[in-house]
Design a protein around this motif. Sequence first.
Motif, PDB file in Angstrom:
ATOM      1  N   VAL A  20       0.843  -1.242   0.105  1.00 54.23           N
ATOM      2  CA  VAL A  20      -0.017   0.177  -0.007  1.00 54.23           C
ATOM      3  C   VAL A  20       0.857   1.334   0.056  1.00 54.23           C
ATOM      4  O   VAL A  20       0.572   2.126  -0.891  1.00 54.23           O
ATOM      5  N   ALA A  21       1.732   1.159   0.976  1.00 49.70           N
ATOM      6  CA  ALA A  21       3.152   2.306   0.953  1.00 49.70           C
ATOM      7  C   ALA A  21       3.472   2.610  -0.340  1.00 49.70           C
ATOM      8  O   ALA A  21       3.706   3.691  -0.749  1.00 49.70           O
ATOM      9  N   ALA A  22       4.009   1.546  -0.801  1.00 48.49           N
ATOM     10  CA  ALA A  22       4.716   1.837  -2.354  1.00 48.49           C
ATOM     11  C   ALA A  22       3.646   2.263  -3.370  1.00 48.49           C
ATOM     12  O   ALA A  22       4.349   3.147  -4.217  1.00 48.49           O
ATOM     13  N   HIS A  23       2.344   2.073  -3.253  1.00 49.61           N
ATOM     14  CA  HIS A  23       1.580   2.534  -4.337  1.00 49.61           C
ATOM     15  C   HIS A  23       1.368   3.853  -4.084  1.00 49.61           C
ATOM     16  O   HIS A  23       1.352   4.898  -4.941  1.00 49.61           O
ATOM     17  N   PHE A  24       0.995   4.281  -2.902  1.00 47.83           N
ATOM     18  CA  PHE A  24       0.957   5.528  -2.523  1.00 47.83           C
ATOM     19  C   PHE A  24       2.237   6.452  -2.934  1.00 47.83           C
ATOM     20  O   PHE A  24       2.182   7.707  -3.459  1.00 47.83           O
ATOM     21  N   SER A  25       3.254   5.970  -2.763  1.00 44.86           N
ATOM     22  CA  SER A  25       4.613   6.729  -3.205  1.00 44.86           C
ATOM     23  C   SER A  25       4.698   6.734  -4.544  1.00 44.86           C
ATOM     24  O   SER A  25       5.134   7.792  -5.248  1.00 44.86           O
ATOM     25  N   ALA A  26       4.312   5.619  -5.522  1.00 40.78           N
ATOM     26  CA  ALA A  26       4.338   5.836  -6.967  1.00 40.78           C
ATOM     27  C   ALA A  26       3.341   7.058  -7.278  1.00 40.78           C
ATOM     28  O   ALA A  26       3.339   7.504  -8.538  1.00 40.78           O
ATOM     29  N   LEU A  27       2.275   7.291  -6.389  1.00 39.38           N
ATOM     30  CA  LEU A  27       1.299   8.292  -6.949  1.00 39.38           C
ATOM     31  C   LEU A  27       1.799   9.681  -6.457  1.00 39.38           C
ATOM     32  O   LEU A  27       1.244  10.745  -6.582  1.00 39.38           O
ATOM     33  N   GLY A  28       3.233   9.833  -5.901  1.00 36.88           N
ATOM     34  CA  GLY A  28       3.880  10.982  -5.728  1.00 36.88           C
ATOM     35  C   GLY A  28       3.511  11.468  -4.188  1.00 36.88           C
ATOM     36  O   GLY A  28       4.043  12.721  -4.016  1.00 36.88           O
ATOM     37  N   VAL A  29       3.131  10.576  -3.414  1.00 34.91           N
ATOM     38  CA  VAL A  29       2.942  11.240  -1.962  1.00 34.91           C
ATOM     39  C   VAL A  29       4.391  11.011  -1.293  1.00 34.91           C
ATOM     40  O   VAL A  29       5.132   9.983  -1.389  1.00 34.91           O
ATOM     41  N   ASN A 182      -3.901  -5.732  -7.689  1.00 34.50           N
ATOM     42  CA  ASN A 182      -4.544  -4.911  -8.860  1.00 34.50           C
ATOM     43  C   ASN A 182      -5.702  -4.337  -8.195  1.00 34.50           C
ATOM     44  O   ASN A 182      -6.045  -2.949  -8.077  1.00 34.50           O
ATOM     45  N   TRP A 183      -6.425  -5.112  -7.455  1.00 38.60           N
ATOM     46  CA  TRP A 183      -7.745  -4.480  -6.535  1.00 38.60           C
ATOM     47  C   TRP A 183      -7.061  -3.487  -5.645  1.00 38.60           C
ATOM     48  O   TRP A 183      -7.428  -2.547  -5.201  1.00 38.60           O
ATOM     49  N   LEU A 184      -5.873  -3.914  -4.742  1.00 40.76           N
ATOM     50  CA  LEU A 184      -5.381  -3.080  -3.661  1.00 40.76           C
ATOM     51  C   LEU A 184      -5.033  -1.844  -4.361  1.00 40.76           C
ATOM     52  O   LEU A 184      -5.277  -0.958  -3.805  1.00 40.76           O
ATOM     53  N   ARG A 185      -4.384  -1.675  -5.450  1.00 40.16           N
ATOM     54  CA  ARG A 185      -3.942  -0.448  -5.948  1.00 40.16           C
ATOM     55  C   ARG A 185      -4.977   0.418  -6.526  1.00 40.16           C
ATOM     56  O   ARG A 185      -4.854   1.477  -6.204  1.00 40.16           O
ATOM     57  N   ALA A 186      -6.146  -0.404  -7.017  1.00 38.63           N
ATOM     58  CA  ALA A 186      -7.176   0.572  -7.129  1.00 38.63           C
ATOM     59  C   ALA A 186      -8.087   1.185  -5.868  1.00 38.63           C
ATOM     60  O   ALA A 186      -8.318   2.280  -6.002  1.00 38.63           O
ATOM     61  N   GLU A 187      -8.002   0.400  -4.916  1.00 41.50           N
ATOM     62  CA  GLU A 187      -8.093   0.816  -3.751  1.00 41.50           C
ATOM     63  C   GLU A 187      -7.601   2.149  -3.199  1.00 41.50           C
ATOM     64  O   GLU A 187      -7.822   2.970  -2.692  1.00 41.50           O
TER      65      GLU A 187
END
Length: 203
Positions: A20-29, A182-187
């Motif tokens: 979850v943290a990695a995906h937030f980071s990928a979104l620029g957070v 994929n579901w996790l990233r969408a969330e």
Amino acid sequence: MNKPWILGLTGGIGSGKSAVAAHFSALGVHLVDADHAARWVVEPGRPALERIAEHFGRDVLQADGQLDRAALRQRIFQSPEERRWLESLLHPLIGEEINNYLSSAESPYAILVSPLLVESGQHRLTQRVLVVDAPEALQIQRTMHRDQVPEEQVHAILKVQASREHRLQHAHDVLVNDRDLNWLRAEVERLHNFYLTLRGGQP
């Protein structure tokens, strides 16, 4: 420029908090990991490492002067008093380190990732808390698979962490991670878009 508000991100071992943290980071957070801060404060040359060696003896150091985490973990798992001594030394230093990193954030909100967000009192540094949750059986299965450790060891770690109920009491948002990536990233993207609408972490 408004000062970013702080989201606390936590979850038990094997809950998928890192994904979850990695995906937030990928979104620029802007992300600060309390585990990394905990490693920085015990680097060779930092005062905390010297205090730990004085208290526990030199055999908690490796030959190169780095902290021998396994040796230290062994000591504190067996003794609640020793664990409390270590926490009272490290928590304020880790808090300082975290604050320094959060203050340099340039995204609309920043995230403090911490497995012990609730237990260590670090949730007080945040305006909102997101808990990544998963059924305990799934946590155990994931951790055994990821770390190649026996089930008893995972149970021992779960005992030290806050209970799911206690953690969930502090949550403003809960992400139940029991499906695929994929579901996790969408969330995460859905939450991110919601967080961008918030001022100070509140609707």
